[in-house]
Design a protein around this motif. Structure first.
Motif, mmCIF file in Angstrom:
data_model
loop_
_atom_site.group_PDB
_atom_site.id
_atom_site.type_symbol
_atom_site.label_atom_id
_atom_site.label_comp_id
_atom_site.label_asym_id
_atom_site.label_seq_id
_atom_site.Cartn_x
_atom_site.Cartn_y
_atom_site.Cartn_z
ATOM 1 N N LYS A 29 0.901 -1.320 0.083
ATOM 2 C CA LYS A 29 -0.039 -0.137 -0.102
ATOM 3 C C LYS A 29 0.871 1.249 -0.015
ATOM 4 O O LYS A 29 1.698 1.267 0.627
ATOM 5 N N PRO A 30 0.360 2.254 -0.574
ATOM 6 C CA PRO A 30 1.069 3.570 -0.655
ATOM 7 C C PRO A 30 1.524 4.036 0.743
ATOM 8 O O PRO A 30 0.359 3.949 1.687
ATOM 9 N N GLY A 31 2.572 4.202 1.197
ATOM 10 C CA GLY A 31 2.809 4.863 2.518
ATOM 11 C C GLY A 31 3.539 3.806 3.281
ATOM 12 O O GLY A 31 4.214 3.976 4.147
ATOM 13 N N ASP A 32 3.378 2.480 2.767
ATOM 14 C CA ASP A 32 4.029 1.333 3.551
ATOM 15 C C ASP A 32 5.475 1.415 3.062
ATOM 16 O O ASP A 32 5.855 1.591 1.979
ATOM 17 N N ILE A 33 6.356 0.349 3.789
ATOM 18 C CA ILE A 33 7.559 0.212 3.118
ATOM 19 C C ILE A 33 7.321 -0.713 1.876
ATOM 20 O O ILE A 33 6.411 -1.643 2.077
ATOM 21 N N ASP A 34 8.455 -0.598 0.781
ATOM 22 C CA ASP A 34 8.120 -1.399 -0.208
ATOM 23 C C ASP A 34 8.258 -2.804 -0.058
ATOM 24 O O ASP A 34 9.370 -3.103 0.756
ATOM 25 N N SER A 35 7.524 -3.591 -0.484
ATOM 26 C CA SER A 35 7.632 -4.883 -0.487
ATOM 27 C C SER A 35 8.974 -5.547 -0.970
ATOM 28 O O SER A 35 9.321 -6.617 -0.717
ATOM 29 N N ALA A 36 9.687 -4.963 -1.597
ATOM 30 C CA ALA A 36 10.849 -5.443 -2.232
ATOM 31 C C ALA A 36 12.011 -5.082 -1.388
ATOM 32 O O ALA A 36 13.481 -5.492 -1.445
ATOM 33 N N THR A 37 11.841 -4.239 -0.485
ATOM 34 C CA THR A 37 13.028 -3.877 0.571
ATOM 35 C C THR A 37 13.921 -4.824 0.980
ATOM 36 O O THR A 37 14.983 -4.955 0.988
ATOM 37 N N ARG A 38 13.126 -5.761 1.897
ATOM 38 C CA ARG A 38 13.974 -6.671 2.568
ATOM 39 C C ARG A 38 14.635 -7.798 1.547
ATOM 40 O O ARG A 38 15.586 -8.279 2.017
ATOM 41 N N THR A 39 14.022 -8.012 0.432
ATOM 42 C CA THR A 39 14.792 -8.712 -0.366
ATOM 43 C C THR A 39 15.980 -8.323 -1.063
ATOM 44 O O THR A 39 17.025 -8.986 -1.101
ATOM 45 N N PHE A 40 15.734 -6.951 -1.415
ATOM 46 C CA PHE A 40 17.002 -6.065 -1.922
ATOM 47 C C PHE A 40 18.057 -6.302 -1.102
ATOM 48 O O PHE A 40 19.388 -6.415 -1.161
ATOM 49 N N GLN A 41 17.676 -5.973 0.521
ATOM 50 C CA GLN A 41 18.780 -5.900 1.400
ATOM 51 C C GLN A 41 19.426 -7.353 1.664
ATOM 52 O O GLN A 41 20.827 -7.394 1.638
ATOM 53 N N ALA A 42 18.377 -8.285 1.531
ATOM 54 C CA ALA A 42 19.025 -9.762 1.735
ATOM 55 C C ALA A 42 20.197 -10.066 0.668
ATOM 56 O O ALA A 42 21.226 -10.610 0.926
ATOM 57 N N LEU A 43 19.884 -9.664 -0.409
ATOM 58 C CA LEU A 43 20.719 -10.238 -1.698
ATOM 59 C C LEU A 43 22.029 -9.190 -1.526
ATOM 60 O O LEU A 43 23.035 -9.902 -1.766
ATOM 61 N N ARG A 44 21.790 -7.867 -1.277
ATOM 62 C CA ARG A 44 23.022 -7.137 -1.132
ATOM 63 C C ARG A 44 23.972 -7.543 0.021
ATOM 64 O O ARG A 44 25.244 -7.699 -0.175
ATOM 65 N N ILE A 45 23.521 -7.904 0.963
ATOM 66 C CA ILE A 45 24.246 -8.493 2.237
ATOM 67 C C ILE A 45 24.869 -9.739 1.720
ATOM 68 O O ILE A 45 26.100 -10.001 1.974
ATOM 69 N N PHE A 46 24.011 -10.555 1.342
ATOM 70 C CA PHE A 46 24.745 -11.859 0.993
ATOM 71 C C PHE A 46 25.698 -11.814 -0.287
ATOM 72 O O PHE A 46 26.736 -12.340 -0.270
ATOM 73 N N VAL A 47 25.513 -10.942 -1.337
ATOM 74 C CA VAL A 47 26.542 -10.749 -2.439
ATOM 75 C C VAL A 47 27.896 -10.094 -1.562
ATOM 76 O O VAL A 47 28.909 -10.768 -2.407
ATOM 77 N N ASN A 48 27.773 -9.265 -0.875
ATOM 78 C CA ASN A 48 29.047 -8.597 -0.432
ATOM 79 C C ASN A 48 29.500 -9.210 0.753
ATOM 80 O O ASN A 48 30.429 -8.698 1.261
ATOM 81 N N ASP A 49 29.012 -10.346 1.255
ATOM 82 C CA ASP A 49 29.279 -10.955 2.456
ATOM 83 C C ASP A 49 29.361 -9.830 3.668
ATOM 84 O O ASP A 49 30.453 -10.079 4.430
ATOM 85 N N GLU A 50 28.297 -9.196 3.882
ATOM 86 C CA GLU A 50 28.445 -8.022 4.894
ATOM 87 C C GLU A 50 28.587 -8.242 6.217
ATOM 88 O O GLU A 50 29.414 -7.597 7.022
#
Length: 308
Positions: free
Chosen positions: A189-210
């Protein structure tokens, strides 16, 4: 409002925590656009900084600062998890700003943002497997585990299933391609956190072994700090903060070498916490820089005179 590509969060609090010394040497393990580095160098005209970044783009952009502050600034390309091999001396302080920088997010060609179209990359060091490689090749169970573990996404299995189903028709190449697939099963819904946010965070952390880099970086920082040197770490989500909190809790506990027949002495710890709770951004800073809303600063003073 500040127009710089990256606004360092909790800047004043970080500088205060480092207790900048005359002729001190400090490591900025996450150089980025150089915000912390400049503040450290400006705090005392005799201070030197060794700044590290895995992103060649940041290193190239930082050459102007090297000239401005010559000979007090040294830039090194590499991972801060390797600072114990990159930095060949003991230092008075280390600062780490964990996660992706606004500078990287604002470059669509880097593939970090789910709001701008670009190649599905996400590599901070621009080497190794990309986020596209992960979503196009990883099996469904592993992909769901990555999204759940690093993104703390409750609907990880649903998203992973949609990704695997879609890639059978066509491989993922762009960020918005992945966003559309996530949105197809996870509308928001408008105003809510984008539903792609957590997936993008997860991929970024995994790819870079953060998280792996963070664990290595904390240990490496401890090894190069002088006695009474300061380690200050800024985190942005619970996964990072939990690692830092646990590290400091263990490091500030009495040493295992404490004589059981003697009262525990004040020196039986590797670090002394500067604050019991993490420092958060003020309301004023959050208004200016929304990125600071979730930021936590934890800092501690190195103690090398442990009683055996």
């Amino acid at each position: 409002m500040d127009k710089r590509p990256h606004m360092p969060v909790l800047l004043q609090e970080v500088i205060e925590s480092l207790q900048i010394k005359e002729n001190g040497v400090y490591v900025d393990g996450t150089f980025g656009a150089g915000g912390y580095t400049q503040a450290i160098l400006d705090a005392n005209p005799t201070t030197c900084v060794i700044a590290i970044d895995r992103d060649k783009t940041a290193i190239d952009a930082g050459q102007a600062l090297v000239e401005k502050y010559a000979p007090r600034l040294t830039l090194l390309q590499g991972c801060f998890g390797d600072m114990d091999s990159l930095v060949q001396q003991e230092v008075d302080g280390v600062v780490l700003d964990i996660g992706v920088s606004s500078m990287q997010i604002d470059q669509p060609e880097r593939g970090f943002s789910f709001q701008k179209d670009g190649p599905l990359d996400m590599r901070m060091g621009q080497t190794g497997q990309t986020a596209a490689d992960v979503v196009n090749t990883m099996d469904e169970q592993q992909l769901a585990d990555v999204i759940y573990q690093y993104g703390e996404e409750r609907f990880s299995r649903k998203i992973a299933k949609a990704i695997v189903s879609r890639r059978k028709e066509k491989k993922f190449e762009t960020t918005l391609d992945l966003v559309q697939t996530i949105h197809s099963v996870m509308p928001h819904k408008p105003g809510d956190i984008d539903s792609a946010t957590r997936t993008f965070q997860a991929l970024r952390i995994f790819v870079n072994d953060e998280l792996g880099q963070l664990e290595k970086g904390l240990t490496a920082a401890e090894s190069i700090l002088k006695d009474k040197g300061v380690l200050s770490v800024v985190t942005f989500h619970s996964l990072e903060d939990r690692i830092v909190k646990t590290f400091f809790q263990k490091a500030s506990a009495p040493s295992c070498h404490t004589n059981k027949y003697k009262k525990t002495e004040q020196k039986n710890y590797r670090f002394q916490l500067q604050t019991k709770k993490p420092v958060s951004a003020t309301n004023e800073e959050v208004k200016i820089n929304p990125r600071s809303r979730s930021a936590h600063l934890r800092s501690a003073i190195r103690n090398k005179e442990i009683v055996q």
